[in-house]
Every structure is written in structure tokens, then in C-alpha cells.
Design a protein around this motif. Structure first.
Motif, mmCIF file in Angstrom:
data_model
loop_
_atom_site.group_PDB
_atom_site.id
_atom_site.type_symbol
_atom_site.label_atom_id
_atom_site.label_comp_id
_atom_site.label_asym_id
_atom_site.label_seq_id
_atom_site.Cartn_x
_atom_site.Cartn_y
_atom_site.Cartn_z
ATOM 1 N N GLY A 52 0.691 -1.559 -0.106
ATOM 2 C CA GLY A 52 0.455 0.617 -0.092
ATOM 3 C C GLY A 52 0.561 1.612 -0.153
ATOM 4 N N HIS A 53 2.159 0.707 -0.466
ATOM 5 C CA HIS A 53 2.910 2.567 -0.541
ATOM 6 C C HIS A 53 3.090 2.718 -1.908
ATOM 7 N N ALA A 54 3.253 4.157 -2.302
ATOM 8 C CA ALA A 54 3.684 4.635 -3.433
ATOM 9 C C ALA A 54 4.849 4.161 -3.869
ATOM 10 N N HIS A 55 5.776 3.913 -3.125
ATOM 11 C CA HIS A 55 7.597 3.189 -3.543
ATOM 12 C C HIS A 55 6.786 1.849 -4.517
ATOM 13 N N ASP A 56 6.106 1.241 -4.050
ATOM 14 C CA ASP A 56 5.764 0.185 -4.562
ATOM 15 C C ASP A 56 5.399 -0.188 -5.743
ATOM 16 N N GLU A 57 5.106 0.973 -6.280
ATOM 17 C CA GLU A 57 5.079 0.690 -8.004
ATOM 18 C C GLU A 57 6.749 0.613 -8.739
ATOM 19 N N LEU A 58 7.691 1.181 -8.005
ATOM 20 C CA LEU A 58 8.356 1.337 -8.952
ATOM 21 C C LEU A 58 9.783 0.102 -7.858
ATOM 22 N N ASP A 59 9.571 -0.813 -7.148
ATOM 23 C CA ASP A 59 10.417 -2.264 -6.862
ATOM 24 C C ASP A 59 9.541 -2.173 -6.202
ATOM 25 N N ASP A 60 8.860 -2.544 -5.041
ATOM 26 C CA ASP A 60 7.652 -3.423 -3.959
ATOM 27 C C ASP A 60 8.750 -3.782 -2.744
ATOM 28 N N ASN A 61 8.975 -2.496 -2.440
ATOM 29 C CA ASN A 61 10.105 -2.777 -1.587
ATOM 30 C C ASN A 61 9.915 -1.011 -0.592
ATOM 31 N N ALA A 62 8.805 -0.849 -0.507
ATOM 32 C CA ALA A 62 8.753 0.434 0.211
ATOM 33 C C ALA A 62 8.412 0.090 1.546
ATOM 34 N N ASP A 63 8.185 -0.968 2.295
ATOM 35 C CA ASP A 63 7.953 -1.493 3.369
ATOM 36 C C ASP A 63 9.540 -1.762 4.209
ATOM 37 N N SER A 64 9.950 -2.024 3.044
ATOM 38 C CA SER A 64 11.787 -2.396 4.068
ATOM 39 C C SER A 64 12.608 -0.904 3.863
ATOM 40 N N HIS A 65 11.781 -0.288 3.074
ATOM 41 C CA HIS A 65 12.938 1.083 3.609
ATOM 42 C C HIS A 65 12.191 1.786 4.408
ATOM 43 N N VAL A 70 24.933 -5.719 19.305
ATOM 44 C CA VAL A 70 24.612 -4.424 18.047
ATOM 45 C C VAL A 70 23.966 -5.938 17.407
ATOM 46 N N LEU A 71 22.906 -5.195 16.866
ATOM 47 C CA LEU A 71 22.096 -6.149 15.410
ATOM 48 C C LEU A 71 21.803 -5.678 14.669
ATOM 49 N N PHE A 72 22.223 -6.395 12.822
ATOM 50 C CA PHE A 72 21.630 -5.831 12.206
ATOM 51 C C PHE A 72 20.202 -6.406 11.562
ATOM 52 N N VAL A 73 19.589 -5.479 11.490
ATOM 53 C CA VAL A 73 18.530 -5.893 10.564
ATOM 54 C C VAL A 73 18.287 -5.822 9.257
ATOM 55 N N GLU A 74 17.994 -6.447 8.614
ATOM 56 C CA GLU A 74 17.368 -7.273 7.459
ATOM 57 C C GLU A 74 16.021 -6.698 7.743
ATOM 58 N N CYS A 75 15.500 -5.893 6.736
ATOM 59 C CA CYS A 75 14.255 -5.968 5.690
ATOM 60 C C CYS A 75 14.324 -5.821 4.854
ATOM 61 N N ASP A 76 14.743 -6.300 3.713
ATOM 62 C CA ASP A 76 14.840 -6.895 2.706
ATOM 63 C C ASP A 76 14.956 -7.926 2.097
ATOM 64 N N GLY A 77 15.390 -8.770 2.609
ATOM 65 C CA GLY A 77 16.588 -10.124 2.467
ATOM 66 C C GLY A 77 15.478 -11.086 2.098
ATOM 67 N N PRO A 78 16.711 -12.558 1.203
ATOM 68 C CA PRO A 78 18.191 -12.965 1.707
ATOM 69 C C PRO A 78 18.353 -11.927 0.685
ATOM 70 N N ARG A 79 19.430 -11.091 1.436
ATOM 71 C CA ARG A 79 20.682 -10.985 0.536
ATOM 72 C C ARG A 79 22.195 -11.087 1.521
#
Length: 134
Positions: free
Chosen positions: A72-85, A112-121
Motif C-alpha cells: 500500500g505504499h507509493a514506492h511499491d510501484e517502482l520496486d515493491d519494497n517500500a515497507d523495507s525502506h 549490536v543487531l543487524f536488522v535486515e528488512c529486504d532479504g535474503p541478501r
């Protein structure tokens, strides 16, 4: 002053990885007192100082999912990962930790925790230290 980088591989879209030891390893042996800054070189991942406890890590992931809907985010029209950003924007790209007696001056339960929001990467973390030698 020192600088190092390391990679973090993730296996899920939203997950956390303890990177404390890898950041600590980047602190030069001759740095007695100073600061250590770790920075994620990506816009869909971040770093946070928090307790490395499996249930809490799951709670962090659930909190971010609940805070930011998947769609439901505008950026999703570009690459479908606005939630991650948006999730990464909440977490932030960096942490700065004091160095005392040549070691990261973290509290008893802090990691210190690394938080991945658009994985796996595979991601890159940059670590820079400044301060005084012994």
C-alpha cells in the motif's frame, strides 16, 4: 583511526543477526579510548543496540511488521519494497559505541543487531574507529 568492512548474509526478508563480535573484531589492537561507528551501506537494512535474546529478536521483527504494513505504499510501484525502506528508516543505519580499555563499552545485555528488512541478501557493514592509543 581504523576502518574495516564485513558482509552479513541473511536468509529471510525481515530478520536480525547479532554482529557484535564482527564489530568488536574491527577495533584496532592499539585503540585504548575512542569511539566505534558501524554503518550499514544500504537503505533497506539497519543496526540497533539491543539484547540478543531470540524471543526479543522475534519481537523486534514483529514490531516492525506491525508498524509498517507490507503493501500500500507509493514506492511499491517502482520496486515493491517500500515497507523495507520504511522499516529501515525506523531502525536507522548506524550505531556509535564508546571504546574503553581497547574494547567496545557495551552494557551487560547490549549487543549490536543487524536488522535486515529486504532479504535474503548479502550486505556490507562499514566500521570506523577513532581515538587514542595506549
Amino acid at each position: 583511526m581504523g576502518h574495516a568492512t564485513f558482509s552479513v548474509e541473511t536468509d529471510a526478508r525481515l530478520t536480525t543477526v547479532d554482529v557484535t563480535d564482527r564489530i568488536a573484531a574491527a577495533v584496532p589492537d592499539d585503540l585504548e579510548t575512542g569511539t566505534c561507528t558501524a554503518f550499514v551501506q544500504h537503505t533497506t537494512a539497519g543496526l540497533v543496540v539491543q539484547e540478543d535474546e531470540p524471543r526479543l529478536r522475534g519481537d523486534i521483527e514483529s514490531f516492525l511488521r506491525d508498524l509498517v504494513p507490507d503493501e500500500g505504499h507509493a514506492h511499491d510501484e517502482l520496486d515493491d519494497n517500500a515497507d523495507s525502506h520504511l522499516r529501515a528508516a525506523v531502525v536507522g543505519p548506524d550505531v556509535t559505541i564508546p571504546v574503553e580499555n581497547g574494547r567496545l563499552a557495551l552494557g551487560t545485555w547490549q549487543s549490536v543487531l543487524f536488522v535486515e528488512c529486504d532479504g535474503p541478501r548479502t550486505r556490507t557493514v562499514s566500521v570506523t574507529t577513532i581515538g587514542d592509543g595506549s
